[in-house]
Design an enzyme around this catalytic site. Structure first.
Site, PDB file in Angstrom:
ATOM      1  N   GLU A 184     -11.354   5.859  -4.850  1.00  0.00           N
ATOM      2  CA  GLU A 184     -11.903   4.509  -4.712  1.00  0.00           C
ATOM      3  C   GLU A 184     -12.552   4.078  -6.021  1.00  0.00           C
ATOM      4  OE1 GLU A 184     -11.916   2.435  -1.967  1.00  0.00           O
ATOM      5  OE2 GLU A 184     -10.563   3.879  -1.060  1.00  0.00           O
ATOM      6  N   ARG A 223       0.882  -1.173   0.000  1.00  0.00           N
ATOM      7  CA  ARG A 223       0.000   0.000   0.000  1.00  0.00           C
ATOM      8  C   ARG A 223       0.914   1.215   0.000  1.00  0.00           C
ATOM      9  NH1 ARG A 223      -2.524   4.212   0.331  1.00  0.00           N
ATOM     10  NH2 ARG A 223      -4.603   4.523   1.145  1.00  0.00           N
ATOM     11  N   ARG A 283      -0.751  -5.400   4.952  1.00  0.00           N
ATOM     12  CA  ARG A 283      -0.102  -4.830   3.763  1.00  0.00           C
ATOM     13  C   ARG A 283       1.133  -4.066   4.216  1.00  0.00           C
ATOM     14  NH1 ARG A 283      -5.109  -1.403   1.476  1.00  0.00           N
ATOM     15  NH2 ARG A 283      -4.854  -0.645   3.605  1.00  0.00           N
TER      16      ARG A 283
END
Length: 167
Positions: free
Chosen positions: A62, A54, A96
């Protein structure tokens, strides 16, 4: 203007150099093998470990938000199937790797996304003055998502979606 860009790139390269005290010493080299969205991808390391990365300090639109597909395509064009270096800051609750990503020898992916108006500087988690400067310039020049004066930040968009689901 050209000189300013060169100086900025130099400063960016210094800020993410592994010997810089602001950067964690954990760096990983691997190949970007899957792009999930504008700020998340999968990296295959030299020892064949697949990790989810990430991007640090930014937030891209999004899915279903304007510019989401453009942000993802930018990342595909920039790093897909290429070798990149990530400088890991931490792991998040989804395991992540939150990282700064360097590609093409010296480009910082977070900075490039913000510069092209494809991401917000995520000020909730970052005080990075370079990212803020890049965002301010993109806004001023109405680059990318900033062409819409009412662009909705992803964290606000996510929050509004959760509220709608509850009702």
């Amino acid at each position: 203007m050209y000189k300013f860009c060169l100086v900025l790139l130099f400063l960016i390269s210094l800020s993410f150099h592994p010997n810089n005290s602001n950067a964690k010493k954990d760096s990983i080299i691997g190949k970007a093998v899957a792009i999930t969205d504008g700020d998340t991808f999968k990296l295959l390391t030299k020892d064949s470990t697949l990790i989810k990365v990430r991007l640090a300090n930014i937030d891209c639109p999004e899915k279903k938000q304007p510019f989401s597909k453009k942000a993802k395509q930018f990342v595909v064009d920039a790093i897909f199937s290429k070798t990149v270096t990530i400088y890991v800051l931490k792991k998040d609750r989804y395991q992540r790797y939150i990282a700064n990503v360097i590609y093409d020898d010296s480009l910082n992916l977070s900075c490039e996304l913000v510069r092209h108006g494809l991401a917000w500087h995520y000020v909730k988690y970052s005080k990075d003055s370079i990212l803020q400067s890049l965002e301010d310039k993109a806004k001023l020049n109405r680059v990318g998502l900033w062409a819409d004066r009412n662009a909705v930040a992803p964290w606000i968009w996510r929050s509004s979606k959760k509220k709608k689901i509850k009702h």
